[in-house]
Design a protein around this motif. Structure first.
Motif, PDB file in Angstrom:
ATOM      1  N   PRO A   1       2.571   1.838   4.558  1.00  0.00           N
ATOM      2  CA  PRO A   1       1.354   1.390   5.259  1.00  0.00           C
ATOM      3  C   PRO A   1       1.718   0.691   6.569  1.00  0.00           C
ATOM      4  CG  PRO A   1       1.901  -0.153   3.523  1.00  0.00           C
ATOM      5  CD  PRO A   1       2.959   0.914   3.483  1.00  0.00           C
ATOM      6  N   ILE A   2       1.864   1.457   7.630  1.00  0.00           N
ATOM      7  CA  ILE A   2       2.448   0.930   8.866  1.00  0.00           C
ATOM      8  C   ILE A   2       1.536  -0.042   9.606  1.00  0.00           C
ATOM      9  CG2 ILE A   2       1.591   2.768  10.368  1.00  0.00           C
ATOM     10  CD1 ILE A   2       5.088   1.061  10.413  1.00  0.00           C
ATOM     11  N   HIS A   3       0.231  -0.050   9.332  1.00  0.00           N
ATOM     12  CA  HIS A   3      -0.670  -0.924  10.100  1.00  0.00           C
ATOM     13  C   HIS A   3      -0.301  -2.396   9.944  1.00  0.00           C
ATOM     14  CE1 HIS A   3      -2.548  -0.950   6.081  1.00  0.00           C
ATOM     15  NE2 HIS A   3      -3.026  -2.127   6.419  1.00  0.00           N
ATOM     16  N   LEU A   4       0.388  -2.744   8.858  1.00  0.00           N
ATOM     17  CA  LEU A   4       0.794  -4.138   8.662  1.00  0.00           C
ATOM     18  C   LEU A   4       1.863  -4.561   9.665  1.00  0.00           C
ATOM     19  CD1 LEU A   4       0.993  -4.122   4.762  1.00  0.00           C
ATOM     20  CD2 LEU A   4      -0.879  -4.966   6.190  1.00  0.00           C
TER      21      LEU A   4
ATOM     22  N   HIS B   1      -7.033   1.174  12.473  1.00  0.00           N
ATOM     23  CA  HIS B   1      -7.618   2.349  13.125  1.00  0.00           C
ATOM     24  C   HIS B   1      -6.556   3.158  13.856  1.00  0.00           C
ATOM     25  CE1 HIS B   1      -9.723   4.253  16.658  1.00  0.00           C
ATOM     26  NE2 HIS B   1     -10.390   4.778  15.663  1.00  0.00           N
ATOM     27  N   ILE B   2      -5.683   2.475  14.589  1.00  0.00           N
ATOM     28  CA  ILE B   2      -4.616   3.167  15.320  1.00  0.00           C
ATOM     29  C   ILE B   2      -3.673   3.869  14.348  1.00  0.00           C
ATOM     30  CG2 ILE B   2      -2.451   2.691  16.553  1.00  0.00           C
ATOM     31  CD1 ILE B   2      -4.726   3.139  18.433  1.00  0.00           C
ATOM     32  N   ALA B   3      -3.308   3.184  13.256  1.00  0.00           N
ATOM     33  CA  ALA B   3      -2.430   3.793  12.262  1.00  0.00           C
ATOM     34  C   ALA B   3      -3.079   5.047  11.663  1.00  0.00           C
ATOM     35  CB  ALA B   3      -2.103   2.788  11.161  1.00  0.00           C
ATOM     36  N   GLU B   4      -4.383   4.968  11.414  1.00  0.00           N
ATOM     37  CA  GLU B   4      -5.093   6.131  10.883  1.00  0.00           C
ATOM     38  C   GLU B   4      -5.131   7.263  11.900  1.00  0.00           C
ATOM     39  OE1 GLU B   4      -9.373   7.318   8.827  1.00  0.00           O
ATOM     40  OE2 GLU B   4      -9.286   5.669  10.272  1.00  0.00           O
ATOM     41  N   ARG B   5      -5.370   6.925  13.159  1.00  0.00           N
ATOM     42  CA  ARG B   5      -5.438   7.956  14.200  1.00  0.00           C
ATOM     43  C   ARG B   5      -4.099   8.698  14.326  1.00  0.00           C
ATOM     44  NH1 ARG B   5      -7.808  10.503  15.812  1.00  0.00           N
ATOM     45  NH2 ARG B   5      -8.067  10.418  18.059  1.00  0.00           N
ATOM     46  N   TYR B   6      -3.006   7.941  14.290  1.00  0.00           N
ATOM     47  CA  TYR B   6      -1.689   8.577  14.378  1.00  0.00           C
ATOM     48  C   TYR B   6      -1.406   9.415  13.138  1.00  0.00           C
ATOM     49  CZ  TYR B   6       0.096   6.494  18.677  1.00  0.00           C
ATOM     50  OH  TYR B   6       0.321   6.176  19.993  1.00  0.00           O
ATOM     51  N   GLY B   7      -1.834   8.909  11.981  1.00  0.00           N
ATOM     52  CA  GLY B   7      -1.651   9.675  10.768  1.00  0.00           C
ATOM     53  C   GLY B   7      -2.425  10.984  10.795  1.00  0.00           C
ATOM     54  N   LEU B   8      -3.649  10.938  11.290  1.00  0.00           N
ATOM     55  CA  LEU B   8      -4.453  12.151  11.380  1.00  0.00           C
ATOM     56  C   LEU B   8      -3.850  13.151  12.358  1.00  0.00           C
ATOM     57  CD1 LEU B   8      -8.011  10.527  11.376  1.00  0.00           C
ATOM     58  CD2 LEU B   8      -6.993  11.903   9.546  1.00  0.00           C
TER      59      LEU B   8
ATOM     60  N   VAL C   1      11.214   9.000  12.360  1.00  0.00           N
ATOM     61  CA  VAL C   1      10.262   8.358  11.442  1.00  0.00           C
ATOM     62  C   VAL C   1      10.889   7.113  10.826  1.00  0.00           C
ATOM     63  CG1 VAL C   1       9.066   8.609   9.233  1.00  0.00           C
ATOM     64  CG2 VAL C   1       8.907  10.416  10.939  1.00  0.00           C
ATOM     65  N   TRP C   2      12.166   7.206  10.462  1.00  0.00           N
ATOM     66  CA  TRP C   2      12.843   6.018   9.913  1.00  0.00           C
ATOM     67  C   TRP C   2      12.963   4.916  10.967  1.00  0.00           C
ATOM     68  CZ3 TRP C   2      17.649   4.092  11.605  1.00  0.00           C
ATOM     69  CH2 TRP C   2      18.103   2.969  10.899  1.00  0.00           C
ATOM     70  N   LEU C   3      13.337   5.290  12.180  1.00  0.00           N
ATOM     71  CA  LEU C   3      13.640   4.301  13.214  1.00  0.00           C
ATOM     72  C   LEU C   3      12.401   3.522  13.651  1.00  0.00           C
ATOM     73  CD1 LEU C   3      15.851   3.182  15.099  1.00  0.00           C
ATOM     74  CD2 LEU C   3      15.211   4.962  16.745  1.00  0.00           C
ATOM     75  N   ILE C   4      11.287   4.195  13.859  1.00  0.00           N
ATOM     76  CA  ILE C   4      10.112   3.502  14.415  1.00  0.00           C
ATOM     77  C   ILE C   4       9.037   3.208  13.373  1.00  0.00           C
ATOM     78  CG2 ILE C   4      10.470   4.636  16.650  1.00  0.00           C
ATOM     79  CD1 ILE C   4       7.911   6.301  15.974  1.00  0.00           C
ATOM     80  N   HIS C   5       9.164   3.808  12.199  1.00  0.00           N
ATOM     81  CA  HIS C   5       8.048   3.797  11.260  1.00  0.00           C
ATOM     82  C   HIS C   5       8.445   3.230   9.893  1.00  0.00           C
ATOM     83  CE1 HIS C   5       4.070   5.398  10.070  1.00  0.00           C
ATOM     84  NE2 HIS C   5       4.644   5.817   8.950  1.00  0.00           N
ATOM     85  N   SER C   6       9.322   3.920   9.186  1.00  0.00           N
ATOM     86  CA  SER C   6       9.569   3.597   7.786  1.00  0.00           C
ATOM     87  C   SER C   6      10.432   2.366   7.570  1.00  0.00           C
ATOM     88  CB  SER C   6      10.227   4.797   7.090  1.00  0.00           C
ATOM     89  OG  SER C   6       9.406   5.928   7.145  1.00  0.00           O
ATOM     90  N   ARG C   7      11.406   2.142   8.432  1.00  0.00           N
ATOM     91  CA  ARG C   7      12.384   1.077   8.157  1.00  0.00           C
ATOM     92  C   ARG C   7      11.748  -0.307   8.099  1.00  0.00           C
ATOM     93  NH1 ARG C   7      14.293  -1.805  12.661  1.00  0.00           N
ATOM     94  NH2 ARG C   7      13.464  -1.042  14.655  1.00  0.00           N
ATOM     95  N   HIS C   8      10.579  -0.456   8.698  1.00  0.00           N
ATOM     96  CA  HIS C   8       9.923  -1.760   8.686  1.00  0.00           C
ATOM     97  C   HIS C   8       9.399  -2.125   7.299  1.00  0.00           C
ATOM     98  CE1 HIS C   8      10.239  -1.733  13.014  1.00  0.00           C
ATOM     99  NE2 HIS C   8       9.580  -0.592  13.080  1.00  0.00           N
ATOM    100  N   GLN C   9       9.284  -1.130   6.421  1.00  0.00           N
ATOM    101  CA  GLN C   9       8.768  -1.380   5.078  1.00  0.00           C
ATOM    102  C   GLN C   9       9.820  -1.155   3.994  1.00  0.00           C
ATOM    103  OE1 GLN C   9       5.683  -2.582   4.814  1.00  0.00           O
ATOM    104  NE2 GLN C   9       5.348  -2.375   7.007  1.00  0.00           N
TER     105      GLN C   9
END
Length: 385
Positions: free
Chosen positions: A257-260, A198-205, A322-330
């Motif tokens: 899919p950042i919620h993971l 839900h949080i991931a969706e809220r941030y995406g929206l 986006v890379w630092l906090i979001h994308s690099r984890h995947q």
């Protein structure tokens, strides 16, 4: 009779954003548009120091008000009549805040913004006290800590009204850090049951909301220029480059899919707080495109290089954050990890392209997406083989 406000389960299935949350987000479009417009005006007039500092402070106020509600709703959205009414009151406070942005930017008069925050905070404290009333032990203490922390911070913001103008930045730094500390202090004994998906969706929206406002700001700038000058040859590279940049920003953000990744408060707080730069830089791109249009017709009091930087700097910051906090984890492998940092550097180099800087930035951003898709596809094929 209103229902007791109980925590929702973190593993609740099919949890999605509600129509009320979407309505709440739309109110922030007005505030974001006001902040972006004021930033563009200040930069175009040759006042970068005032423009950037004012934008950072006001965008913090907008972003933090959204954060307060979104994380609370993820854990305690009961969607009964009382919850809806209190949320609508918060939305009214958002609109008051938005109305005060121009005055705060131009004259450092934060009176209207403070009262808008007061309305939102009274509603937020009411929600937390309702949680405390319906629960016991650690959950009740957490709710009371939130209510107290929010109240103390709101009192702290009185410094914006009572202290001299030159102390305003220090008020933002001190009280802003206190605001950021409230969730960590309140949840040290018990974590609220926010829902990762839900949080991931809220941030995406909200990211879509911000990118939509960027497109709207750029479109209005191009439309205004066309009304005054029939010069498609000058505007098309800026409009085309800006559109490519915004489309690429959307693709880059939603590629993973950042919620993971959101398994604990520590991970979630770092990710959630980091979005201040993600949202702020995305919104600033729209202001930058406005400035690029103005400069192309000689109506901005800054050089072509400076106008280009108004687009390239926030675009590069968006990619890097986006890379630092979001994308690099995947991401998997060095090549995938380097795509966004290298692209951010190349976007900064585009600043030297002068009148073609926006188009060059859009092309680099598009190439970034293509490289990411290609590497991901190759990785997927390798795994299958």
């Amino acid at each position: 009779m209103p229902v007791l406000m109980r925590a929702r389960r973190r593993d609740e299935e099919h949890r999605a954003a509600t129509p009320l949350e979407l309505f709440f987000d739309l109110c922030f479009v007005v505030a974001i548009a006001q902040a972006g417009r004021q930033l563009a005006h200040a930069l175009a007039e040759g006042h970068p120091g005032h423009g950037v500092s004012g934008y950072l402070m006001l965008f913090f106020a907008i972003w933090w008000a959204w954060m307060n509600f979104s994380w609370f709703a993820s854990a305690y959205d009961t969607d009964d009549a009382l919850y809806r009414v209190v949320t609508l009151v918060q939305m009214a406070g958002v609109l008051v805040l938005a109305a005060g942005v121009p005055r705060a930017f131009a004259h450092s008069d934060f009176t209207v913004i403070w009262f808008g925050y007061l309305v939102m905070r009274l509603a937020m404290v009411t929600q937390w006290l309702r949680v405390a009333l319906g629960n016991t032990d650690a959950e009740r203490r957490t709710a009371l800590r939130y209510a107290l922390g929010v109240t103390v911070c709101q009192i702290g913001w009185l410094g914006l009204l009572l202290l001299p103008v030159h102390d305003v930045p220090w008020v933002f730094v001190v009280v802003g850090l206190l605001e950021l500390a409230v969730p960590a202090l309140a949840e040290r004994e018990r974590q609220t049951t926010w829902h990762p998906h839900h949080i991931a969706e809220r941030y995406g929206l909200f990211t879509i909301i911000v990118l939509g406002e960027t497109i709207a700001a750029a479109t209005l700038a191009v439309q205004s220029a066309l009304d005054r000058n029939d010069a498609l040859g000058t505007l098309l590279p800026i409009a085309g480059g800006g559109l490519l940049l915004v489309f690429a920003a959307y693709w880059i953000y939603f590629a993973v899919p950042i919620h993971l990744h959101l398994r604990s408060n520590r991970q979630a707080f770092l990710w959630g707080y980091g979005h201040y730069l993600v949202f702020g830089s995305a919104a600033a791109v729209g202001a930058g495109i406005e400035i690029a249009v103005e400069e192309s017709f000689g109506r901005a009091h800054l050089s072509a290089f400076a106008a280009a930087a108004c687009v390239t700097v926030p675009a590069a910051l968006f990619m890097l954050t986006v890379w630092l906090i979001h994308s690099r984890h995947q991401k998997r492998g060095l090549a995938q990890q380097l795509v966004l940092p290298v692209s951010a550097l190349l976007v900064l180099v585009c600043t030297f392209a002068g009148d073609w800087a926006v188009l060059a930035t859009g092309l680099v951003a598009s190439a970034t997406v293509a490289a990411g898709v290609g590497l991901t596809s190759r990785q997927g094929t390798a795994l299958v083989e």
